[in-house]
Design a protein around this motif. Structure first.
Motif, short mmCIF file in Angstrom:
data_model
loop_
_atom_site.label_atom_id
_atom_site.label_comp_id
_atom_site.label_asym_id
_atom_site.label_seq_id
_atom_site.Cartn_x
_atom_site.Cartn_y
_atom_site.Cartn_z
N ARG A 297 0.79 -1.18 0.06
CA ARG A 297 0.15 -0.01 -0.02
C ARG A 297 1.07 1.26 0.27
N SER A 298 0.51 2.20 -0.92
CA SER A 298 1.53 3.43 -0.92
C SER A 298 0.72 4.50 -1.07
N ASP A 299 -0.73 4.43 -0.63
CA ASP A 299 -1.57 5.70 -0.50
C ASP A 299 -2.57 5.68 0.55
N THR A 300 -2.12 4.94 1.57
CA THR A 300 -2.88 5.20 2.74
C THR A 300 -2.46 6.57 3.41
N THR A 301 -3.54 7.11 4.21
CA THR A 301 -3.41 8.18 4.95
C THR A 301 -3.75 7.77 6.62
#
Length: 328
Positions: A297-301
């Protein structure tokens, strides 16, 4: 942190090797000193290896080094406590797994609160489980295994890597969703200690982390009948998901997440999130982690990481209480 500092951190400024250029950091911005990445697991293990990969790339990208510190003991309690009691400035972080989400129900007396004392920052990736059976077991597919267990309650045993661990919990979830199947539990000190008993036939089933169990299937030493993901593993496209074989809502993962002490300033949390996401998006990092059967995952906040943690805590709390799982 000023907006331009965060943009400088996340900009794709590298020209070779997928690395980030070191950004100029405004006074008071994160990081202003070396960062400790506490891993509450032993060095060289399946959690430590990805943590060190992230630390290495972050050290190239940031104006300060990121240093992995392995702090083991009492499960993950010792290392987790280190971070809970660290200064709230983003320079001491926790690299943890599903183990964090089960601390409350398994350890009623902790020196910290797994929820109130931590801020999830970034979910980095998830690794599914692989259901393995002894190669001579009569069941040739997952529906056949469910029928075998249903027709012979209490006759067969499954193994796990330890009482209350991810493998144990994933198996109890599977057995519940498959119809409250009655299968005995034999805990071991790690999956590798239990696998010889699966191969010899003492155990009928072992649901292991895919990274560890895949080689047994590929060599033909055991048969994989299902994967606990919503999609099939690229490394084992012949193995259906649990849902494809009729066992719904049994998805389980061991996952990797970065957490900071609760109260860490929001600008630092956002900067840490951006830095880890940027490294996770690097092609060579994704390739290495994919080899370890991780879906990166490279787009979690911080918000989506918090939601993931909350959902996992609720799911495993139900499993632990329903199965009466206790530590000690």
């Amino acid at each position: 942190m000023r907006r331009r500092s965060l943009f400088a951190l996340t900009a794709a400024a590298a020209t070779t090797g997928g690395a980030l250029a070191r950004p100029a950091v405004a006074q008071g911005a994160w990081p202003s000193e070396p960062v400790r990445l506490v891993v509450p697991f032993a060095a060289g293990g399946p959690t430590d290896i990805p943590a060190r990969l992230f630390a290495e790339e972050l050290s190239k990208a940031l104006p300060q080094r990121v240093i992995v510190e392995n702090r083991t003991g009492a499960g993950v309690v010792v290392g987790t406590e280190v971070v809970a009691k660290a200064p709230k400035d983003g320079h001491t972080l926790l690299y943890s797994t599903i183990a964090h989400s089960v601390l409350r129900p398994l350890f009623p007396r902790l020196p910290f609160d797994p929820v109130d004392d931590f801020q999830p920052v970034a979910l980095l990736g998830v690794i599914p489980m692989l259901l393995l059976v002894n190669k001579d077991l009569p069941a040739k597919d997952l529906p056949g295994l469910v029928k075998l267990f249903r027709d012979n309650p209490g006759k067969y045993d499954y193994g796990s890597s330890g009482n209350g661990g991810a493998v144990h919990l994933a198996t109890e979830l599977f057995l519940k969703r498959a119809g409250d199947l009655k299968v005995g539990h034999v805990p071991y000190r790690g999956s590798s200690a239990g696998m010889p008993d699966l191969l010899s036939g003492r155990l009928a089933m072992f649901i292991d982390v895919a990274a560890g169990g895949l080689s047994y299937h590929q060599r033909g030493d055991a048969r994989a009948l299902g994967v606990s993901d919503t999609k099939r593993l690229p490394q084992a496209p012949d193995v259906p998901t649990f849902a494809e074989s009729g066992v719904k809502d049994a998805e389980s993962y061991t996952w990797h997440m970065v957490l900071a002490p609760s109260g860490t300033p929001a600008p630092a949390v956002q900067a840490i999130n951006a830095a880890f996401n940027r490294v996770a998006a690097m092609e060579h990092v994704r390739n290495r982690l994919t080899d370890l059967t991780m879906t990166v995952r490279s787009d979690t906040t911080p918000q989506t990481a918090t939601k993931w943690m909350q959902d996992e805590m609720a799911k495993w709390d139900e499993v632990i209480r329903g199965a009466g799982i206790k530590i000690g």
